[in-house]
Design a protein around this motif. Structure first.
Motif, mmCIF file in Angstrom:
data_model
loop_
_atom_site.group_PDB
_atom_site.id
_atom_site.type_symbol
_atom_site.label_atom_id
_atom_site.label_comp_id
_atom_site.label_asym_id
_atom_site.label_seq_id
_atom_site.Cartn_x
_atom_site.Cartn_y
_atom_site.Cartn_z
ATOM 1 N N VAL A 87 22.385 -8.356 95.502
ATOM 2 C CA VAL A 87 21.332 -9.074 94.795
ATOM 3 C C VAL A 87 21.555 -8.857 93.299
ATOM 4 C CG1 VAL A 87 18.853 -9.338 94.465
ATOM 5 C CG2 VAL A 87 19.750 -8.692 96.711
ATOM 6 N N PHE A 88 21.611 -9.961 92.556
ATOM 7 C CA PHE A 88 21.856 -9.928 91.115
ATOM 8 C C PHE A 88 20.612 -10.388 90.373
ATOM 9 C CE2 PHE A 88 25.960 -10.395 93.062
ATOM 10 C CZ PHE A 88 26.813 -9.647 92.263
ATOM 11 N N ASN A 89 20.373 -9.801 89.202
ATOM 12 C CA ASN A 89 19.296 -10.290 88.348
ATOM 13 C C ASN A 89 19.852 -11.344 87.387
ATOM 14 O OD1 ASN A 89 20.641 -8.828 86.361
ATOM 15 N ND2 ASN A 89 19.024 -7.306 86.113
ATOM 16 N N ARG A 90 19.008 -11.859 86.529
ATOM 17 C CA ARG A 90 19.412 -12.938 85.626
ATOM 18 C C ARG A 90 20.512 -12.519 84.654
ATOM 19 N NH1 ARG A 90 17.350 -17.710 84.866
ATOM 20 N NH2 ARG A 90 17.759 -18.839 82.958
ATOM 21 N N GLN A 91 20.583 -11.235 84.329
ATOM 22 C CA GLN A 91 21.604 -10.747 83.406
ATOM 23 C C GLN A 91 22.945 -10.522 84.105
ATOM 24 O OE1 GLN A 91 18.425 -9.278 83.541
ATOM 25 N NE2 GLN A 91 17.810 -10.574 81.846
ATOM 26 N N GLY A 92 23.006 -10.731 85.416
ATOM 27 C CA GLY A 92 24.248 -10.557 86.156
ATOM 28 C C GLY A 92 24.475 -9.141 86.646
ATOM 29 N N HIS A 93 23.466 -8.288 86.563
ATOM 30 C CA HIS A 93 23.582 -6.917 87.042
ATOM 31 C C HIS A 93 23.214 -6.840 88.521
ATOM 32 C CE1 HIS A 93 22.560 -6.020 82.652
ATOM 33 N NE2 HIS A 93 23.866 -5.896 82.794
ATOM 34 N N VAL A 94 23.942 -6.042 89.272
ATOM 35 C CA VAL A 94 23.624 -5.833 90.682
ATOM 36 C C VAL A 94 22.412 -4.914 90.759
ATOM 37 C CG1 VAL A 94 24.444 -4.916 92.870
ATOM 38 C CG2 VAL A 94 26.025 -6.121 91.379
ATOM 39 N N ILE A 95 21.340 -5.379 91.413
ATOM 40 C CA ILE A 95 20.150 -4.550 91.557
ATOM 41 C C ILE A 95 20.033 -3.972 92.963
ATOM 42 C CG2 ILE A 95 18.855 -5.613 89.695
ATOM 43 C CD1 ILE A 95 17.450 -7.367 91.731
ATOM 44 N N TYR A 96 20.801 -4.530 93.906
ATOM 45 C CA TYR A 96 20.833 -3.977 95.261
ATOM 46 C C TYR A 96 22.100 -4.468 95.943
ATOM 47 C CZ TYR A 96 19.693 -2.739 99.995
ATOM 48 O OH TYR A 96 19.738 -2.199 101.244
ATOM 49 N N SER A 97 22.670 -3.611 96.761
ATOM 50 C CA SER A 97 23.866 -3.984 97.500
ATOM 51 C C SER A 97 23.933 -3.176 98.783
ATOM 52 C CB SER A 97 25.103 -3.724 96.648
ATOM 53 O OG SER A 97 26.260 -4.078 97.358
ATOM 54 N N THR A 98 24.376 -3.800 99.845
ATOM 55 C CA THR A 98 24.561 -3.094 101.111
ATOM 56 C C THR A 98 25.626 -3.819 101.930
ATOM 57 O OG1 THR A 98 23.432 -2.109 103.011
ATOM 58 C CG2 THR A 98 22.781 -4.347 102.420
ATOM 59 N N THR A 99 26.059 -3.179 102.998
ATOM 60 C CA THR A 99 27.033 -3.772 103.910
ATOM 61 C C THR A 99 26.524 -3.645 105.339
ATOM 62 O OG1 THR A 99 28.279 -1.751 104.363
ATOM 63 C CG2 THR A 99 28.893 -2.994 102.394
ATOM 64 N N ASN A 100 27.233 -4.291 106.254
ATOM 65 C CA ASN A 100 26.845 -4.165 107.649
ATOM 66 C C ASN A 100 27.145 -2.773 108.182
ATOM 67 O OD1 ASN A 100 29.648 -4.621 107.560
ATOM 68 N ND2 ASN A 100 29.652 -5.465 109.627
ATOM 69 N N ARG A 101 27.940 -1.997 107.478
ATOM 70 C CA ARG A 101 28.263 -0.638 107.904
ATOM 71 C C ARG A 101 27.115 0.329 107.658
ATOM 72 N NH1 ARG A 101 34.055 -1.423 107.698
ATOM 73 N NH2 ARG A 101 34.178 -3.388 108.813
ATOM 74 N N SER A 102 26.070 -0.111 106.985
ATOM 75 C CA SER A 102 24.931 0.763 106.707
ATOM 76 C C SER A 102 23.974 0.848 107.886
ATOM 77 C CB SER A 102 24.180 0.282 105.471
ATOM 78 O OG SER A 102 23.582 -0.971 105.733
ATOM 79 N N GLY A 103 24.326 0.246 109.000
ATOM 80 C CA GLY A 103 23.511 0.368 110.198
ATOM 81 C C GLY A 103 22.791 -0.900 110.603
ATOM 82 N N SER A 104 22.927 -1.963 109.835
ATOM 83 C CA SER A 104 22.211 -3.194 110.161
ATOM 84 C C SER A 104 22.977 -4.064 111.154
ATOM 85 C CB SER A 104 21.901 -3.978 108.886
ATOM 86 O OG SER A 104 23.081 -4.227 108.169
#
Length: 181
Positions: free
Chosen positions: A96-113
C-alpha cells in the motif's frame, strides 16, 4: 579587501539558501511523479492489471518483467477501501502506497494468509471509528491505516512458469477493489 570578502561570503550563503529552497520544494512541484503516473494507468476504485513488459521496451515504473502487477487506487474520503479475493498459491505480495509514493504497508502470502487476500484500508478518522466499534468488519480482515485519504494498492504475483501467466493474470483481474459507502 574585507568588504570583498564579506560580499563573497554573503553571495555563497545566499546561493546556498536558494539552492536548499529549490531542492526542498522541487519534489512537491513535480507533475510527473509516481502518483500522477498511476492516475494515468489506473482510474479510482478500478483494479487494473498492467500489461507485460516486452524485452527492450522502456520501463518507466521500474517493474520486474517476471512478475504480474495489478494496481488499485482508492480515495478513502467517502468510506474505507477494500481489496480482496482469492489468489493462486504461488508467491504474491501486496503493498500500500501513499500519495508521496512511500510504502505504508506491505505483506506477502508467506505471512500466513495463504491464498486469500482480504484487506481493508482506513484513514485515521475511520480507524478511530473502528476502534470505537462503529464499523462492523468481517473476521480475519487485514486492517491497514493509510495516513490520509489517497492510497494505491499494488499486488504482485509471481507465476512459477511462463505457461501459467494468463491464468494468473485472470486471477489478478478477479480481485475486488473499491470503497465501502
Amino acid at each position: 579587501m574585507s568588504r570583498l570578502f564579506f560580499w563573497i561570503i554573503g553571495g555563497l550563503v545566499l546561493g546556498g539558501v536558494i539552492h536548499l529552497i529549490v531542492i526542498l520544494t522541487l519534489p512537491n512541484a513535480a507533475t510527473h511523479d509516481i502518483w500522477n503516473r498511476l492516475e494515468e494507468a489506473a482510474p479510482l476504485e478500478t483494479l487494473v492489471v498492467l500489461d507485460d513488459l516486452a524485452p527492450g521496451e522502456p520501463n518507466p515504473l521500474g517493474l520486474d518483467p517476471e512478475l504480474l502487477y495489478a494496481v488499485c487506487r482508492l480515495d478513502l474520503e467517502d468510506g474505507p477501501g477494500i481489496v480482496n479475493g482469492q489468489l493462486p498459491l504461488a508467491f504474491w505480495s501486496v503493498a500500500v502506497f501513499n500519495r508521496q509514493g512511500h510504502v505504508i504497508y506491505s505483506t506477502t502470502n508467506r505471512s500466513g494468509s495463504g491464498a486469500l487476500l482480504d484487506m481493508g484500508l482506513f484513514n485515521p478518522a475511520q480507524t478511530r471509528l473502528l476502534a470505537e466499534q462503529r464499523f462492523e468488519i468481517d473476521e480475519g480482515l487485514l486492517i491497514v491505516e493509510a495516513g490520509g485519504n489517497d492510497a494505491a494498492v499494488v499486488v504482485r504475483l509471481a507465476p512459477p512458469h511462463p505457461a501459467m501467466r494468463e491464468r494468473y493474470r485472470e486471477a489478478l483481474a478477479a480481485l475486488d477493489c473499491g470503497t465501502i459507502r
